[in-house]
Design an enzyme around this catalytic site. Structure first.
Site, PDB file in Angstrom:
ATOM      1  CG  HIS A 234      -0.292   0.470   2.448  1.00  0.00           C
ATOM      2  ND1 HIS A 234      -0.153   1.689   3.012  1.00  0.00           N
ATOM      3  CD2 HIS A 234       0.187  -0.334   3.616  1.00  0.00           C
ATOM      4  CE1 HIS A 234       0.533   1.907   4.137  1.00  0.00           C
ATOM      5  NE2 HIS A 234       0.712   0.605   4.540  1.00  0.00           N
ATOM      6  CB  CYS A 235       1.615   3.932  -1.493  1.00  0.00           C
ATOM      7  SG  CYS A 235       0.403   4.188  -2.980  1.00  0.00           S
ATOM      8  CD  GLU A 236      -1.123  10.646   0.751  1.00  0.00           C
ATOM      9  OE1 GLU A 236      -1.797  11.565   1.216  1.00  0.00           O
ATOM     10  OE2 GLU A 236      -0.343  10.838  -0.067  1.00  0.00           O
TER      11      GLU A 236
ATOM     12  CB  SER B 212      -3.645   1.611  -2.757  1.00  0.00           C
ATOM     13  OG  SER B 212      -2.802   1.133  -1.646  1.00  0.00           O
TER      14      SER B 212
ATOM     15  CE1 TYR C   3      -1.326   4.183   8.289  1.00  0.00           C
ATOM     16  CE2 TYR C   3      -1.416   6.715   7.859  1.00  0.00           C
ATOM     17  CZ  TYR C   3      -1.116   5.773   8.676  1.00  0.00           C
ATOM     18  OH  TYR C   3      -1.007   6.100   9.961  1.00  0.00           O
TER      19      TYR C   3
END
Length: 290
Positions: free
Chosen positions: A196-198, A200, A236
């Site tokens: 995941h990132c901020e 996704s 996130y």
């Protein structure tokens, strides 16, 4: 006096005659209904017999040759239909294939429930599913799991999912999952990796695809060391909004936060520089198992 019939007309009459003849047992295994020969078909047959009387021996020889080729083509067509039927049956026999998607090595269905996401080639799971994983609700079927946070360090330090790894470059991805000179072997135990990132939307999917590409290059298809990869849907940001108690510290820093603009530019320059050096030196040979 009857006129000779062209070869094309005879082949057309032959096709029409087969469509009106009773069906025999076909090799393709597909059900077909039998239809009796019609008067029109019988008339075509008589005209063909009359035309045969006016043909030379060379014309008759060509006729039999073309007739044999036509029957060969029909048998090939039947075989293709038969293979199509077998393939359809095999797909239906895969357990749970209609409800869940298979993992990367096609050995079984995904353990975690799949969500619809931005990228069709990736498998998404919800924030609720990740929270259930953290609570141990899947420990009876999942032996190990890794949450990979692909955000930059200042984002990660401002708040992240408990136990997550911060990997924001492909070099870190290689050193973490392909650390030795020999690439890891496919495991029988179930191991789940969640990226995941901020949001996704870019970094998470990018690194998920990178790990799968390295894994493919390191193994004989379709074997994989890490066949079960997921993306945390909406990243996130959504997870923190719904399950802040699973985050440490309980915070959320955006990638484009005004206080970290210089750090963002510095990290991006460093990532591009290292990526260029890796391409020139061929460091991806490590992922290929050489």
């Amino acid at each position: 006096m009857s006129q000779p019939i062209r070869l094309l007309d005879k082949m057309r009459m032959k096709v029409e005659g087969n469509l009106h003849q009773p069906d025999k047992q076909h090799e393709d295994g597909c059900a077909r209904s039998g239809i009796s020969s019609s008067p029109l078909t019988q008339l075509h047959g008589k005209r063909t017999e009359q035309a045969d009387g006016h043909q030379s021996s060379a014309q008759k020889k060509r006729k039999h040759s073309n007739h044999g080729n036509w029957e060969t083509d029909q048998r090939q067509l039947y075989n293709l239909r038969w293979l199509s039927c077998l393939q359809e049956v095999d797909v239906k026999q895969i357990p749970d294939s209609e409800e869940r998607v298979l993992i990367g090595d096609f050995s079984k269905a995904c353990i975690l429930p799949i969500e619809d996401g931005k990228h069709q080639d990736l498998k998404y799971i919800s924030a609720h599913t990740v929270s259930a994983l953290l609570l141990g609700e899947y420990e009876h079927v999942i032996h190990d799991y890794v949450i990979v946070d692909c955000r930059y360090p200042y984002e990660f330090n401002g708040g992240h999912i408990k136990g997550a790894l911060n990997l924001y470059s492909e070099e870190q991805l290689i050193s973490t999952f392909f650390s030795g000179q020999r690439s890891p072997r496919p495991r029988k135990r179930c191991r789940v990796i969640i990226f995941h990132c901020e949001f996704s939307s870019e970094r998470g999917p990018k690194f998920c695809r990178s790990l799968r590409r390295m894994d493919r290059n390191a193994n004989v298809y379709p074997n994989l060391c890490f066949p079960e990869l997921y993306i945390l849907k909406n990243g996130y940001k959504e997870f923190f909004q719904e399950f802040a108690t699973f985050c440490e510290p309980r915070g959320y820093i955006q990638m484009h936060h005004k206080d970290y603009r210089e750090e963002l530019h510095m990290i991006r320059r460093k990532v591009r520089l290292v990526a260029g050096q890796r391409r020139r030196k061929g460091l991806f040979q490590m992922a290929n198992g050489h």
